[in-house]
Write a protein that holds these residues in place. Sequence first.
Motif, PDB file in Angstrom:
ATOM      1  N   ARG A  15       0.840  -1.202   0.000  1.00 50.59           N
ATOM      2  CA  ARG A  15       0.000   0.000   0.000  1.00 50.59           C
ATOM      3  C   ARG A  15       0.879   1.258   0.000  1.00 50.59           C
ATOM      4  N   ARG A  16       1.961   1.242   0.777  1.00 46.95           N
ATOM      5  CA  ARG A  16       2.884   2.391   0.800  1.00 46.95           C
ATOM      6  C   ARG A  16       3.543   2.591  -0.564  1.00 46.95           C
ATOM      7  N   TRP A  17       3.957   1.495  -1.220  1.00 50.53           N
ATOM      8  CA  TRP A  17       4.546   1.614  -2.555  1.00 50.53           C
ATOM      9  C   TRP A  17       3.553   2.254  -3.521  1.00 50.53           C
ATOM     10  N   ARG A  18       2.327   1.755  -3.525  1.00 50.85           N
ATOM     11  CA  ARG A  18       1.297   2.258  -4.445  1.00 50.85           C
ATOM     12  C   ARG A  18       1.015   3.730  -4.193  1.00 50.85           C
ATOM     13  N   ARG A  19       0.918   4.108  -2.943  1.00 50.18           N
ATOM     14  CA  ARG A  19       0.641   5.509  -2.623  1.00 50.18           C
ATOM     15  C   ARG A  19       1.822   6.407  -2.986  1.00 50.18           C
ATOM     16  N   HIS A  20       3.037   5.921  -2.801  1.00 54.10           N
ATOM     17  CA  HIS A  20       4.216   6.697  -3.188  1.00 54.10           C
ATOM     18  C   HIS A  20       4.220   6.938  -4.704  1.00 54.10           C
ATOM     19  N   ILE A  21       3.955   5.887  -5.470  1.00 59.75           N
ATOM     20  CA  ILE A  21       3.900   6.024  -6.925  1.00 59.75           C
ATOM     21  C   ILE A  21       2.796   7.008  -7.316  1.00 59.75           C
ATOM     22  N   HIS A  22       1.691   6.966  -6.605  1.00 67.14           N
ATOM     23  CA  HIS A  22       0.584   7.891  -6.888  1.00 67.14           C
ATOM     24  C   HIS A  22       0.975   9.337  -6.561  1.00 67.14           C
ATOM     25  N   GLN A  23       1.712   9.536  -5.493  1.00 69.37           N
ATOM     26  CA  GLN A  23       2.129  10.887  -5.096  1.00 69.37           C
ATOM     27  C   GLN A  23       3.143  11.493  -6.048  1.00 69.37           C
ATOM     28  N   TYR A  24       3.998  10.680  -6.619  1.00 74.45           N
ATOM     29  CA  TYR A  24       5.094  11.159  -7.459  1.00 74.45           C
ATOM     30  C   TYR A  24       5.020  10.539  -8.851  1.00 74.45           C
ATOM     31  N   PRO A  25       3.941  10.802  -9.573  1.00 70.71           N
ATOM     32  CA  PRO A  25       3.767  10.188 -10.890  1.00 70.71           C
ATOM     33  C   PRO A  25       4.760  10.735 -11.914  1.00 70.71           C
ATOM     34  N   GLU A  26       5.078   9.873 -12.868  1.00 72.78           N
ATOM     35  CA  GLU A  26       5.993  10.245 -13.954  1.00 72.78           C
ATOM     36  C   GLU A  26       5.334   9.851 -15.274  1.00 72.78           C
ATOM     37  N   ILE A  27       5.422  10.720 -16.282  1.00 72.10           N
ATOM     38  CA  ILE A  27       4.801  10.434 -17.562  1.00 72.10           C
ATOM     39  C   ILE A  27       5.630   9.419 -18.349  1.00 72.10           C
ATOM     40  N   ALA A  28       5.046   8.920 -19.431  1.00 77.18           N
ATOM     41  CA  ALA A  28       5.669   7.873 -20.249  1.00 77.18           C
ATOM     42  C   ALA A  28       7.093   8.225 -20.643  1.00 77.18           C
ATOM     43  N   PHE A  29       7.962   7.240 -20.519  1.00 84.52           N
ATOM     44  CA  PHE A  29       9.381   7.318 -20.858  1.00 84.52           C
ATOM     45  C   PHE A  29      10.176   8.253 -19.948  1.00 84.52           C
ATOM     46  N   GLU A  30       9.544   8.704 -18.848  1.00 84.32           N
ATOM     47  CA  GLU A  30      10.243   9.510 -17.844  1.00 84.32           C
ATOM     48  C   GLU A  30      10.138   8.867 -16.462  1.00 84.32           C
ATOM     49  N   GLU A  31       9.721   7.618 -16.403  1.00 83.40           N
ATOM     50  CA  GLU A  31       9.462   6.960 -15.111  1.00 83.40           C
ATOM     51  C   GLU A  31      10.724   6.386 -14.477  1.00 83.40           C
ATOM     52  N   SER A  32      11.780   7.154 -14.431  1.00 79.96           N
ATOM     53  CA  SER A  32      13.044   6.631 -13.900  1.00 79.96           C
ATOM     54  C   SER A  32      12.970   6.317 -12.407  1.00 79.96           C
ATOM     55  N   ALA A  33      12.373   7.195 -11.610  1.00 78.92           N
ATOM     56  CA  ALA A  33      12.271   6.931 -10.161  1.00 78.92           C
ATOM     57  C   ALA A  33      11.318   5.768  -9.890  1.00 78.92           C
ATOM     58  N   THR A  34      10.222   5.699 -10.632  1.00 83.27           N
ATOM     59  CA  THR A  34       9.268   4.602 -10.467  1.00 83.27           C
ATOM     60  C   THR A  34       9.921   3.281 -10.853  1.00 83.27           C
ATOM     61  N   ALA A  35      10.633   3.268 -11.973  1.00 86.45           N
ATOM     62  CA  ALA A  35      11.314   2.052 -12.419  1.00 86.45           C
ATOM     63  C   ALA A  35      12.352   1.605 -11.393  1.00 86.45           C
ATOM     64  N   GLN A  36      13.066   2.553 -10.820  1.00 83.80           N
ATOM     65  CA  GLN A  36      14.075   2.224  -9.813  1.00 83.80           C
ATOM     66  C   GLN A  36      13.429   1.621  -8.568  1.00 83.80           C
ATOM     67  N   LEU A  37      12.328   2.208  -8.122  1.00 84.39           N
ATOM     68  CA  LEU A  37      11.604   1.684  -6.956  1.00 84.39           C
ATOM     69  C   LEU A  37      11.158   0.243  -7.212  1.00 84.39           C
ATOM     70  N   ILE A  38      10.584   0.004  -8.368  1.00 89.59           N
ATOM     71  CA  ILE A  38      10.106  -1.341  -8.707  1.00 89.59           C
ATOM     72  C   ILE A  38      11.274  -2.321  -8.788  1.00 89.59           C
ATOM     73  N   ALA A  39      12.350  -1.936  -9.449  1.00 92.16           N
ATOM     74  CA  ALA A  39      13.521  -2.817  -9.560  1.00 92.16           C
ATOM     75  C   ALA A  39      14.106  -3.143  -8.188  1.00 92.16           C
ATOM     76  N   GLU A  40      14.192  -2.146  -7.323  1.00 91.81           N
ATOM     77  CA  GLU A  40      14.733  -2.383  -5.973  1.00 91.81           C
ATOM     78  C   GLU A  40      13.871  -3.372  -5.201  1.00 91.81           C
ATOM     79  N   GLN A  41      12.560  -3.230  -5.282  1.00 89.98           N
ATOM     80  CA  GLN A  41      11.678  -4.133  -4.545  1.00 89.98           C
ATOM     81  C   GLN A  41      11.734  -5.544  -5.110  1.00 89.98           C
ATOM     82  N   LEU A  42      11.840  -5.673  -6.429  1.00 90.57           N
ATOM     83  CA  LEU A  42      11.982  -7.003  -7.030  1.00 90.57           C
ATOM     84  C   LEU A  42      13.286  -7.661  -6.575  1.00 90.57           C
ATOM     85  N   ARG A  43      14.368  -6.890  -6.568  1.00 93.14           N
ATOM     86  CA  ARG A  43      15.658  -7.444  -6.119  1.00 93.14           C
ATOM     87  C   ARG A  43      15.590  -7.882  -4.655  1.00 93.14           C
ATOM     88  N   ARG A  44      14.962  -7.066  -3.825  1.00 99.66           N
ATOM     89  CA  ARG A  44      14.821  -7.433  -2.405  1.00 99.66           C
ATOM     90  C   ARG A  44      14.051  -8.736  -2.237  1.00 99.66           C
TER      91      ARG A  44
END
Length: 106
Positions: A15-44
């Motif tokens: 829920r915290r991840w989803r809300r964070h992504i909602h608070q800090y949205p990034e448009i198409a091909f600019e989702e670098s912070a969102t992609a990093q968050l997702i990659a970090e959680q997958l690695r964990r």
Amino acid sequence: MTIAPGILALHAQMRRWRRHIHQYPEIAFEESATAQLIAEQLRRAGIEVHQGFAGTGVIGVLRRGNSTNSTNSIALRADMDALFIQEQNQFDYASRHPGKDARLRP
């Protein structure tokens, strides 16, 4: 429906991840912070991660055991880009970027 205890234990974090992504949205091909968050959680979670597809794409590879057999595969796709709209709600996790609203909904 029974929810696996491990997944249920992650509910608050997801829920915290989803809300964070909602608070800090990034448009198409600019989702670098969102992609990093997702990659970090997958690695964990111990998932093999590949980044940079189409610029900001993230791929997580799930394997069964030590298998490298790719003949039995499944792919899941999810959008993570924001829309160019002005959010009208007053939630504490509302978009902090004027004119951008995350696609992921609470």
